[in-house]
Design a protein around this motif. Structure first.
Motif, short mmCIF file in Angstrom:
data_model
loop_
_atom_site.label_atom_id
_atom_site.label_comp_id
_atom_site.label_asym_id
_atom_site.label_seq_id
_atom_site.Cartn_x
_atom_site.Cartn_y
_atom_site.Cartn_z
N ASN A 161 0.82 -1.21 0.00
CA ASN A 161 0.00 0.00 0.00
C ASN A 161 0.86 1.26 0.00
OD1 ASN A 161 -2.65 0.61 -0.26
ND2 ASN A 161 -3.08 0.77 1.94
N ASP A 162 1.94 1.23 0.76
CA ASP A 162 2.87 2.35 0.80
C ASP A 162 3.51 2.55 -0.57
OD1 ASP A 162 4.76 4.30 1.88
OD2 ASP A 162 6.25 2.70 1.76
N SER A 165 1.22 4.08 -3.24
CA SER A 165 0.91 5.50 -3.12
C SER A 165 1.89 6.37 -3.92
CB SER A 165 0.91 5.92 -1.65
OG SER A 165 2.22 5.91 -1.13
N HIS A 166 2.98 5.77 -4.43
CA HIS A 166 3.99 6.55 -5.17
C HIS A 166 3.94 6.37 -6.68
CE1 HIS A 166 6.15 8.16 -1.67
NE2 HIS A 166 5.76 7.05 -1.07
N SER B 204 -5.63 7.56 -11.57
CA SER B 204 -5.89 7.99 -10.18
C SER B 204 -7.08 7.23 -9.60
CB SER B 204 -6.20 9.49 -10.13
OG SER B 204 -5.10 10.22 -10.52
N ARG B 208 -7.09 4.48 -6.56
CA ARG B 208 -7.94 4.75 -5.41
C ARG B 208 -8.84 3.54 -5.12
NH1 ARG B 208 -11.09 9.21 -6.97
NH2 ARG B 208 -9.14 10.08 -7.70
N THR B 211 -6.60 0.61 -3.62
CA THR B 211 -6.23 0.75 -2.22
C THR B 211 -7.47 0.72 -1.33
OG1 THR B 211 -6.12 3.14 -2.57
CG2 THR B 211 -4.05 1.95 -2.61
#
Lengths: 214, 214
Positions: A161-162, A165-166, B204, B208, B211
């Motif tokens: 997940n981390d 995010s990038h 995007s 979204r 996650t």
């Protein structure tokens, strides 16, 4: 035949593949190294202990903390990062050797490493982020890795997940919903980037010779 | 399957192919249109008279000077240029229609047109310059075109030299020493550019959703 097999000299590029663990990045890397003879893998150094089956100098160069500290302070690493208490880094020398001989280098690193490479060599870096088609699929792929227990899988999902995010820091994004399609995307990116004008420093001389023939 | 056949919405791009006449650009364009179903050719308007075999609306839209003048003053052209006393231009409307429906558009235009497209839509333009392997080869290719006499060939060689001098304004450069290799280069560039992060505005929302599944 590769699209670049002509006489024009070429500047090597740094191809970064990042993705959450389990999105298929390793399969894509291995296949690229097998099918393209002009790219070398950058072997990371790590302070992590080898897993069963991992070979020193092939999967990683396994070093102790003191050795890693020395590499950092002597600026022998292009980038390094800490993940789950272990450190990972990219030795500078082999990368420079490949690039200077017009070869490309493949990096299997995370967003921390990619940010540092971009800081140091933005024009030479081409970065690709590989997305999983779904989180279910990602969890399934992580769970079938026999060597990891439940808590490790949970930890990896958090890290995934981390990493996810990038995605917006990368030049290209590929959704790995079918490995053939994803691979042809990676290969097209490598072939195309080699044809960028700035990566063919021999072109000026070539065109001068062409027009001299008139 | 194209590498972009997933659910992520895509922003169409403008692919420009330029080269001196005789360097193989037309062969490359035709093949790309045949093998890739997601790209449309931009048909130029011109005040030049049709050559034998040329079909109105297929090779060019042939118009008179008054019609061309009106298109210029009504801003119906994305770019236009004068070559050998004739004017050539790109009608704006069909390009916009293709791009808005997520399709790409191929432009067979010279450096003058490319400069104008870059001014108007730099981030959507991907430009490729095709170089001949040698000037002898270029002259040979121009000479076998039965419809042109000696003085036209000379004029074209001069124009070729002028066109050549602008190679460094392009994103990519391909030396057409073998048509298969050159074509795979063009196709790789198109496939890769479609995977650029900025060209996939659906990413995007996709990430979204990914996650959100955790």
């Amino acid at each position: 035949m590769a699209p670049t097999e002509n006489a024009i000299s070429r500047r090597g590029l740094m191809l970064v593949l990042s993705s959450p663990s389990g999105a298929g990045k390793t399969t894509l890397s291995r296949r690229l190294l097998k099918e393209d003879r002009d790219i070398d893998l950058s072997i990371s150094v790590t302070t992590r202990k080898p897993r069963p089956g991992e070979i020193d100098g092939h999967d990683y160069r396994f070093v102790d903390d003191a050795t890693f500290d020395a590499m950092v302070s002597n600026e022998k690493l292009l980038e390094w990062a800490q993940v789950f208490g272990n450190r990972y880094g990219t030795p500078r020398a082999p990368v420079m050797t490949s690039l200077q001989s017009g070869r490309d280098v493949l990096f299997d690193i995370d967003w921390q490493g990619t940010q540092q490479l971009n800081e140091k060599a933005r024009t030479d870096v081409v970065s690709i982020f590989v997305l999983p088609p779904s989180m279910d699929e990602l969890e399934r792929r992580l769970s079938v890795r026999a060597q990891d227990d439940e808590s490790v899988i949970k930890q990896r999902m958090a890290k995934a997940n981390d990493e996810l995010s990038h995605w917006a820091e990368y030049d290209y994004v590929i959704v790995n919903d079918a490995i053939e399609r994803a691979f042809s995307g990676v290969h097209a990116i490598l072939s195309a980037e080699r044809l960028k004008r700035q990566r063919q420093p021999g072109l000026s001389a070539f065109v001068r010779e062409l027009t001299g023939q008139l």
